[in-house]
Design a protein around this motif. Structure first.
Motif, short mmCIF file in Angstrom:
data_model
loop_
_atom_site.label_atom_id
_atom_site.label_comp_id
_atom_site.label_asym_id
_atom_site.label_seq_id
_atom_site.Cartn_x
_atom_site.Cartn_y
_atom_site.Cartn_z
N MET A 1 0.85 -1.18 0.00
CA MET A 1 0.00 0.00 0.00
C MET A 1 0.89 1.24 0.00
O MET A 1 2.01 1.21 0.52
N SER A 2 0.37 2.32 -0.60
CA SER A 2 1.16 3.54 -0.73
C SER A 2 0.63 4.58 0.25
O SER A 2 -0.52 5.03 0.15
N ARG A 3 1.48 4.97 1.21
CA ARG A 3 1.11 5.99 2.19
C ARG A 3 2.26 6.97 2.33
O ARG A 3 3.43 6.60 2.18
N SER A 4 1.94 8.17 2.68
CA SER A 4 2.97 9.18 2.89
C SER A 4 3.69 8.93 4.21
O SER A 4 3.04 8.68 5.23
N PRO A 5 5.03 9.01 4.22
CA PRO A 5 5.76 8.90 5.49
C PRO A 5 5.33 9.95 6.51
O PRO A 5 5.54 9.75 7.72
N LEU B 1 -2.65 -2.23 9.45
CA LEU B 1 -3.87 -1.42 9.58
C LEU B 1 -4.28 -0.90 8.21
O LEU B 1 -3.47 -0.30 7.50
N ASP B 2 -5.55 -1.13 7.84
CA ASP B 2 -6.02 -0.58 6.57
C ASP B 2 -6.40 0.89 6.76
O ASP B 2 -6.30 1.44 7.88
N ASP B 3 -6.85 1.52 5.70
CA ASP B 3 -7.15 2.95 5.78
C ASP B 3 -8.25 3.25 6.79
O ASP B 3 -8.19 4.25 7.52
N ASP B 4 -9.26 2.41 6.84
CA ASP B 4 -10.33 2.62 7.82
C ASP B 4 -9.79 2.52 9.24
O ASP B 4 -10.19 3.28 10.14
N ASP B 5 -8.88 1.56 9.46
CA ASP B 5 -8.26 1.41 10.78
C ASP B 5 -7.48 2.68 11.15
O ASP B 5 -7.53 3.14 12.31
N GLU C 1 -4.99 19.30 16.79
CA GLU C 1 -6.42 19.60 16.70
C GLU C 1 -7.07 18.86 15.54
O GLU C 1 -8.29 18.90 15.38
N ASP C 2 -6.26 18.17 14.76
CA ASP C 2 -6.77 17.48 13.58
C ASP C 2 -6.77 15.97 13.85
O ASP C 2 -5.72 15.35 13.99
N ASP C 3 -7.94 15.38 13.94
CA ASP C 3 -8.02 13.94 14.22
C ASP C 3 -8.35 13.13 12.98
O ASP C 3 -8.83 12.00 13.05
N ASP C 4 -8.07 13.72 11.80
CA ASP C 4 -8.27 13.04 10.52
C ASP C 4 -6.94 12.47 10.05
O ASP C 4 -5.91 13.16 10.06
N ALA C 5 -6.91 11.22 9.65
CA ALA C 5 -5.67 10.58 9.22
C ALA C 5 -5.20 11.08 7.85
O ALA C 5 -4.02 10.99 7.52
N HIS C 6 -6.12 11.60 7.03
CA HIS C 6 -5.78 12.11 5.68
C HIS C 6 -5.09 11.05 4.83
O HIS C 6 -4.11 11.32 4.16
N VAL C 7 -5.59 9.84 4.87
CA VAL C 7 -4.99 8.77 4.06
C VAL C 7 -5.72 8.60 2.74
O VAL C 7 -5.28 7.78 1.92
N ARG C 8 -6.78 9.32 2.54
CA ARG C 8 -7.52 9.20 1.29
C ARG C 8 -7.43 10.50 0.49
O ARG C 8 -7.30 11.55 1.03
#
Length: 295
Positions: A1-5, A249-253, A288-295
């Motif tokens: 899977m491709s995710r930003s470091p 962990l997938d994106d939802d996780d 203050e940001d609880d969004d993972a921003h993986v999408r």
């Protein structure tokens, strides 16, 4: 899977305060003192090194990397004359758990969910070349949800730290010099790192001169363009290596983990035990940001 470091760095800023409370909370200081350890540093080295067992000070110096041999040697192995590694582990977990509860971290659904996801990541993270992570991974998992949360964050921060040490070794930057580089790069104030890692002016200057010889610093002790590149590459590569710990962990996780862990971290920060400046160079502007921003 491709995710930003960068995801790994944002996760670190969330799980590290949960772990780091053990170094600043009164519960921990009192617990180590009651166990028989003499002074803050004996408790620190005994508690953090306890998963390794009764190893010589030289081993702890090598694994911890950025402390001087004399600093470690004043605490170990003498600490084990006062209490055992098993005692240190018991005190460390109990005190950290009590401190987290004081900060408002309870056995609620958010804590259980965050602990479960962090535990899954820690149990499946790559172990090769990561001695301190491996030593902690071999310990029994606590049943208490808050203790499980703390133990999981401990594993993941040592996993990241072991990777960072490997990169520093590969780059030829010694443990003592990496502290100076970290400070000059404005990650941690010099006064704080010099006091917490016990530098005198002569050793600090010797590190500055060694880094200047490599072109990382200039004659005034400031970062050069090369130094900025080296430091940024070290941080980016640390994030890249740390990101592997979350492959299970997938994106939802990940979205769920950010949503449940971030408010817990805010509670820990709000309690005030952890100072704004720490050797870990924690960042708070994203909490203050609880969004993972993986999408």
């Amino acid at each position: 899977m491709s995710r930003s470091p960068k995801t790994a760095r944002r996760l670190f800023d969330r799980f590290e305060p949960v772990h780091a409370l053990t170094y600043f909370a009164a519960e921990s200081l009192r617990g180590f003192e009651d166990a028989g350890f003499r002074g803050f540093w004996m408790g620190y080295f005994a508690g953090r090194a306890a998963p390794l067992g009764r190893v010589p000070a030289e081993v702890v110096t090598a694994v911890f990397y950025n402390f001087s041999a004399s600093h470690v040697g004043r605490a170990l192995p003498d600490a084990w004359d006062f209490a055992s590694p098993a005692d240190a582990l018991r005190v460390r977990t109990a005190a950290a758990t009590a401190a987290l509860r004081r900060c408002g971290v309870t056995d609620d659904e958010a804590t259980v969910t965050a602990a479960t996801l962090l535990e899954r990541a820690a149990r499946t993270a790559p172990v090769e070349g990561r001695p301190l992570f491996a030593a902690n991974l071999a310990l029994p998992w606590p049943e208490d949800p808050v203790a499980r949360l703390w133990h999981a964050t401990t594993l993941l921060r040592e996993h990241r730290g072991d990777g960072h040490v490997a990169l520093l070794v590969a780059a030829g930057i010694t443990g003592r010099r990496c502290n100076v580089l970290h400070s000059v790069a404005d990650r941690v104030p010099r006064e704080f790192i010099a006091r917490s890692r016990q530098y005198d002016d002569a050793e600090w200057q010797a590190c500055v001169e060694a880094l200047a010889e490599r072109g990382v610093l200039d004659s005034t002790g400031a970062l050069t363009d090369t130094g900025r590149r080296v430091k940024q590459e070290l941080e980016d590569d640390t994030d890249r290596l740390a990101l592997d710990a979350f492959d299970s962990l997938d994106d939802d996780d990940l979205e769920t983990l950010f949503r449940t862990l971030t408010p817990l971290t805010r509670k820990v920060i709000a309690a005030g035990d952890i100072p704004a400046a720490t050797p870990m160079g924690l960042q708070r502007d994203d909490l203050e940001d609880d969004d993972a921003h993986v999408r």
